[in-house]
Every structure is written in structure tokens, then in C-alpha cells.
Scaffold this motif. Structure first.
Motif, PDB file in Angstrom:
ATOM      1  N   ALA A  33       0.854  -1.192   0.000  1.00 39.44           N
ATOM      2  CA  ALA A  33       0.000   0.000   0.000  1.00 39.44           C
ATOM      3  C   ALA A  33       0.889   1.240   0.000  1.00 39.44           C
ATOM      4  O   ALA A  33       0.966   1.960   1.002  1.00 39.44           O
ATOM      5  N   PRO A  34       1.594   1.511  -1.110  1.00 40.02           N
ATOM      6  CA  PRO A  34       2.559   2.617  -1.130  1.00 40.02           C
ATOM      7  C   PRO A  34       1.935   3.986  -0.892  1.00 40.02           C
ATOM      8  O   PRO A  34       2.615   4.906  -0.428  1.00 40.02           O
ATOM      9  N   ALA A  35       0.646   4.144  -1.193  1.00 44.51           N
ATOM     10  CA  ALA A  35      -0.016   5.435  -0.961  1.00 44.51           C
ATOM     11  C   ALA A  35      -0.489   5.576   0.478  1.00 44.51           C
ATOM     12  O   ALA A  35      -1.007   6.625   0.857  1.00 44.51           O
ATOM     13  N   GLY A  36      -0.323   4.529   1.284  1.00 51.60           N
ATOM     14  CA  GLY A  36      -0.741   4.582   2.670  1.00 51.60           C
ATOM     15  C   GLY A  36      -2.172   4.154   2.875  1.00 51.60           C
ATOM     16  O   GLY A  36      -2.905   3.855   1.918  1.00 51.60           O
ATOM     17  N   PRO A  37      -2.629   4.130   4.130  1.00 53.74           N
ATOM     18  CA  PRO A  37      -3.999   3.714   4.429  1.00 53.74           C
ATOM     19  C   PRO A  37      -5.016   4.652   3.797  1.00 53.74           C
ATOM     20  O   PRO A  37      -4.745   5.828   3.561  1.00 53.74           O
ATOM     21  N   GLY A  38      -6.189   4.112   3.556  1.00 53.04           N
ATOM     22  CA  GLY A  38      -7.261   4.912   2.972  1.00 53.04           C
ATOM     23  C   GLY A  38      -8.202   4.051   2.160  1.00 53.04           C
ATOM     24  O   GLY A  38      -8.076   2.826   2.125  1.00 53.04           O
ATOM     25  N   ARG A  39      -9.145   4.693   1.484  1.00 52.81           N
ATOM     26  CA  ARG A  39     -10.128   4.002   0.676  1.00 52.81           C
ATOM     27  C   ARG A  39      -9.985   4.403  -0.785  1.00 52.81           C
ATOM     28  O   ARG A  39      -9.699   5.557  -1.095  1.00 52.81           O
ATOM     29  N   SER A  40     -10.168   3.431  -1.667  1.00 50.39           N
ATOM     30  CA  SER A  40     -10.088   3.711  -3.098  1.00 50.39           C
ATOM     31  C   SER A  40     -11.031   2.793  -3.856  1.00 50.39           C
ATOM     32  O   SER A  40     -11.476   1.764  -3.336  1.00 50.39           O
ATOM     33  N   ALA A  41     -11.325   3.187  -5.082  1.00 48.04           N
ATOM     34  CA  ALA A  41     -12.156   2.381  -5.983  1.00 48.04           C
ATOM     35  C   ALA A  41     -11.381   2.184  -7.269  1.00 48.04           C
ATOM     36  O   ALA A  41     -10.915   3.153  -7.877  1.00 48.04           O
ATOM     37  N   LEU A  42     -11.225   0.939  -7.667  1.00 47.86           N
ATOM     38  CA  LEU A  42     -10.526   0.603  -8.903  1.00 47.86           C
ATOM     39  C   LEU A  42     -11.538   0.027  -9.876  1.00 47.86           C
ATOM     40  O   LEU A  42     -12.175  -0.988  -9.595  1.00 47.86           O
ATOM     41  N   LEU A  43     -11.682   0.690 -11.013  1.00 46.03           N
ATOM     42  CA  LEU A  43     -12.616   0.256 -12.048  1.00 46.03           C
ATOM     43  C   LEU A  43     -11.831  -0.367 -13.185  1.00 46.03           C
ATOM     44  O   LEU A  43     -10.992   0.290 -13.806  1.00 46.03           O
ATOM     45  N   LEU A  44     -12.081  -1.644 -13.432  1.00 48.28           N
ATOM     46  CA  LEU A  44     -11.381  -2.373 -14.474  1.00 48.28           C
ATOM     47  C   LEU A  44     -12.346  -2.740 -15.595  1.00 48.28           C
ATOM     48  O   LEU A  44     -13.524  -3.005 -15.346  1.00 48.28           O
ATOM     49  N   GLY A  45     -11.824  -2.782 -16.796  1.00 54.76           N
ATOM     50  CA  GLY A  45     -12.579  -3.304 -17.923  1.00 54.76           C
ATOM     51  C   GLY A  45     -12.026  -4.663 -18.299  1.00 54.76           C
ATOM     52  O   GLY A  45     -10.824  -4.913 -18.153  1.00 54.76           O
ATOM     53  N   SER A  46     -12.868  -5.566 -18.747  1.00 52.57           N
ATOM     54  CA  SER A  46     -12.392  -6.886 -19.125  1.00 52.57           C
ATOM     55  C   SER A  46     -11.370  -6.806 -20.252  1.00 52.57           C
ATOM     56  O   SER A  46     -10.556  -7.709 -20.438  1.00 52.57           O
ATOM     57  N   GLY A  47     -11.403  -5.693 -20.994  1.00 53.18           N
ATOM     58  CA  GLY A  47     -10.424  -5.499 -22.066  1.00 53.18           C
ATOM     59  C   GLY A  47      -9.105  -4.933 -21.600  1.00 53.18           C
ATOM     60  O   GLY A  47      -8.179  -4.787 -22.398  1.00 53.18           O
ATOM     61  N   GLY A  48      -9.001  -4.592 -20.315  1.00 49.22           N
ATOM     62  CA  GLY A  48      -7.717  -4.162 -19.772  1.00 49.22           C
ATOM     63  C   GLY A  48      -7.644  -2.737 -19.280  1.00 49.22           C
ATOM     64  O   GLY A  48      -6.687  -2.368 -18.615  1.00 49.22           O
ATOM     65  N   GLY A  49      -8.628  -1.881 -19.571  1.00 45.80           N
ATOM     66  CA  GLY A  49      -8.585  -0.509 -19.100  1.00 45.80           C
ATOM     67  C   GLY A  49      -8.795  -0.427 -17.599  1.00 45.80           C
ATOM     68  O   GLY A  49      -9.391  -1.312 -16.981  1.00 45.80           O
ATOM     69  N   SER A  50      -8.310   0.664 -16.969  1.00 47.92           N
ATOM     70  CA  SER A  50      -8.480   0.824 -15.532  1.00 47.92           C
ATOM     71  C   SER A  50      -8.557   2.299 -15.163  1.00 47.92           C
ATOM     72  O   SER A  50      -7.955   3.149 -15.827  1.00 47.92           O
ATOM     73  N   ASP A  51      -9.307   2.586 -14.096  1.00 46.72           N
ATOM     74  CA  ASP A  51      -9.423   3.938 -13.560  1.00 46.72           C
ATOM     75  C   ASP A  51      -9.449   3.828 -12.046  1.00 46.72           C
ATOM     76  O   ASP A  51     -10.121   2.954 -11.481  1.00 46.72           O
TER      77      ASP A  51
END
Length: 399
Positions: free
Chosen positions: A241-259
Motif C-alpha cells: 500500500a505505497p499510498a498509505g492507508p485509505g479508501r479507493s475504488a478501482l474500475l477495471l474493464g475486461s479489455g484491460g482498461g483501468s481507472d
């Protein structure tokens, strides 16, 4: 799959039969089974091969073409990590400088495959003997991976040279019922969390419904969705967890995209205001992570209600974290009023979205009894505490 069925399937005859089967088709499975038995194949072998063929077909959604060389159990497939998500896990360990990772609840080996695929040495352990045997088969092409049958928590991590630990505790009973108490996970959540005192690089995969109050303060908690489907909550510690503690949302596409959307140091706040020209429906991972206010800030919007995860704005703003709809009309909710409203517009095909209401879409659709020729989308929700109907269309749907 019992030991006898597995042995038959792994015989030269069994493996050849499985490899020669056509793509699985439920409509033809019975006829194919009967034909194979008439051709002299053992009935138990035929049943085992067709079961694996069916599970492989189902596994394509998670594992793509890798599924064609793997063996599964129904329970193991249900808990297996999607390949696109497992690849994200593996990248975390590699980026953290981990060289040997212990997957203490390896299941059928999906995550272990991803770890080995990025060059990590893997010790994969599972408490179920059949599952460990299947994982051995599934990982046969990865010399970096060693599979053992046993209790993952009993592994001497220091003696094994392990510098990274991963676990995906089982969250169902042997009968298939969901387990909601973390103390009843297998292994219990607190027992796995205790390992971070010995190996700081600890990662866990949990169900996305774990409440924020149950999360350790020192974890990066990341909710992950794939093509809009929320699939997991990952807890990451130490160098993972290099950014440290906290909450995040990772949106992935089956084709490989991510946000990636991360909670700000200072929690974002969103005001409540009337519905504007556009409505935004945040991705489920964003909602689970409690980051709806961050989306509102991104689109210069506000909430339609303080307790509802819909955002509205007067202008259209591109965002990967929410689906945008153009608001065409609003009206108070009432069955007769809504039925008349839609019939006047010739609506026969209706998409019903809802949040913050007890209305059951299927039941409402029957009650409306629409017979027109046009299609429409409505949103049932609370606006400033009142039940409302929003007539909307997806952005891009109109010319």
C-alpha cells in the motif's frame, strides 16, 4: 469431484476425452453423454469430463482462454479471482519488491498463476486435498509455483523465505451459505491479519460488503469492479500500500482498461440540491468505497438526496466513475400517474432503475401493463426526501 473421478479424468484416456470434447452446449449435453457411453467410455468418466467441460465454459468469463487447460470445482470456480483482477494483485507484489509470496488459501490457483506469471516464486497452500490437487494441475506450466495441501496458517513463513503473504478466506459454509461474521471465515480474518506483524507485505481479498467500521486503520481498502460488476474488496498493508492507508475504488474493464479514484485526505462533501439537466449513477465500487462525494466534485454536481448515491449536475462532464443520463422530465411517484404518463408517450419497453425505494421493478412493470412501441428509461428514487420518477436517457442515446 471425488478422488476416484479425478483419477479417471487424469488418466491418459480421461485427459484425451476432455481435450476432444466440443465447446460445451447445455442443449446437447445429454445426447453427447449417451453417445460417449455407447462408444464404450466409462459412465463416471463421461460425467466427470462433461462436468469439467461445463465448468470450463463458465470459467471463461473469469479466466479467458486459461480456463481451457484448467480443472475446477463449482465452489472453487465461484471464489476464483478474475484474471484481470489477479493480474492487478500480482503487480502490487512485484512493485513492492516481493520475491516469494505465500498464497495461504490458494483455491484452484488463479491468483497463484498471476503471481508466477510476473516472475514471483509462489508457495500455494490449500486446506482441501482435492482443491490442492486441482491447483497442482492448474499450475503445472509454472515451475515458479509449488502447491501444498495443508493449513496455510501453519506455514513457517520465515523458514520458507516468504516476504509476501496473500489470502482469500472462504466466506461460505460447506453447504454453500454465505458467512458474514469475519470470525467465521476460513481461516478467521483476525488470524490472517495477525500475520502482518511477521510479514508486513500482506494482502487480502474479501467480499465487497464488509462495512467500513470493520476495516483496520492501517489498510488500504480498495473496492474493485469489472465492467461495472463489484467483485471484491482488497485490503493491502505495508509495502503493498505505497499510498498509505485509505479508501479507493478501482474500475477495471475486461479489455484491460483501468481507472482509480482515491479518497482525499480531507473528506469531500456534497450538497443536496434539485435535479439538474444530468443524472450520474456512480459505479458500484465508488459507492462501496464511500466516494460518491468525490464524483460529485468531479462533475461539479450535488446529491439528489443526502442518503442516495445519485449525483446531478447542470452540465455534462465526462467521468469514468459514473454513468451519465440526460434528464428529460421529473414527476412525483404514483402508479396511476406513471401509467398514464408512459402510455401517453407510447412506451412499451421500459428500463427501470431504482435506489432508495422499496418498489420491485418486475412487479411495477407488470402493473404498468405497457403496450406501446417506444423504449424509455426511468429512475425511481428519493429527491429531497420525496419519492420521484425521473425520465432519463443514457448520454449518447439521442442523436
Amino acid at each position: 469431484m471425488d478422488a476416484s473421478g479425478l483419477a479417471k479424468l487424469l488418466s491418459p484416456e480421461g485427459w484425451a476425452l476432455l481435450s476432444a470434447l466440443p465447446p460445451y452446449d447445455e442443449r446437447h449435453a445429454m445426447a453427447l453423454s449417451e453417445r460417449l457411453r455407447r462408444d464404450g467410455f466409462d459412465a463416471d468418466l463421461v460425467a466427470a469430463a462433461l462436468t469439467q467441460s461445463r465448468l470450463r465454459a463458465k470459467a471463461h468469463d473469469k479466466l479467458g482462454e486459461f480456463a481451457d487447460g484448467m480443472l475446477f470445482t463449482p465452489a472453487g470456480l465461484e471464489q476464483a479471482t478474475r484474471l484481470v483482477v489477479a493480474a492487478q494483485h500480482a503487480r502490487r507484489y512485484a512493485a513492492a519488491g516481493v520475491t516469494r509470496v505465500a498464497d495461504l488459501t490458494s483455491g484452484l490457483g488463479a491468483d497463484a498463476m498471476a503471481f508466477a506469471g510476473v516472475g514471483l516464486r509462489v508457495l500455494a497452500v490449500d486446506a482441501d486435498e482435492t482443491t490442492a490437487a486441482l491447483a497442482t494441475i492448474n499450475l503445472r506450466a509454472f515451475p515458479e509455483a509449488e502447491v501444498r495441501h495443508g493449513d496455510g496458517l501453519a506455514v513457517d513463513l520465515a523458514a520458507e523465505g516468504v516476504d509476501g503473504v496473500y489470502a482469500d478466506p472462504a466466506r461460505r459454509t460447506s453447504g454453500g451459505s454465505r458467512v458474514f461474521d469475519p470470525a467465521a471465515y476460513a481461516p478467521p480474518l483476525d488470524d490472517v491479519l495477525a500475520l502482518r506483524d511477521r510479514v508486513p507485505a500482506l494482502g487480502l481479498k474479501l467480499g465487497p460488503g464488509v462495512p467500513h467500521s470493520a476495516l483496520p486503520d492501517d489498510a488500504e481498502a480498495q473496492w474493485v469492479s469489472v465492467d461495472g460488476d463489484v467483485v471484491e474488496l482488497g485490503l493491502w498493508f505495508g509495502p503493498l500500500a505505497p499510498a498509505g492507508p485509505g479508501r479507493s475504488a478501482l474500475l477495471l474493464g475486461s479489455g484491460g482498461g483501468s481507472d482509480l479514484l482515491r479518497a482525499a485526505t480531507e473528506p469531500a462533501r456534497a450538497e443536496v440540491a434539485p435535479v439538474g439537466a444530468y443524472l450520474y449513477e456512480p459505479d458500484g465500487a465508488v459507492i462501496r468505497a464511500g466516494l460518491v462525494a468525490e464524483v460529485a466534485a468531479e462533475v461539479q454536481g450535488r446529491l439528489v438526496d443526502s442518503t442516495i448515491a445519485y449525483v446531478t449536475s447542470d452540465a455534462l462532464h465526462a467521468t469514468p466513475f459514473a454513468t451519465a443520463y440526460r434528464v428529460l422530465d421529473t414527476l412525483p411517484f404514483g402508479l396511476k400517474r406513471l401509467r398514464a404518463y408512459l402510455r401517453e408517450r407510447g412506451v412499451g419497453s421500459l428500463t427501470i432503475k431504482k435506489r432508495g425505494t422499496a418498489v420491485v421493478p418486475e412487479q411495477l412493470r407488470r402493473q404498468l401493463d405497457l403496450r406501446g412501441t417506444t423504449a424509455a428509461t426511468i429512475v425511481l428514487t428519493r429527491v429531497a426526501g420525496q419519492q420521484q420518477v425521473l425520465l432519463v436517457e443514457p448520454v449518447g442515446a439521442a442523436a
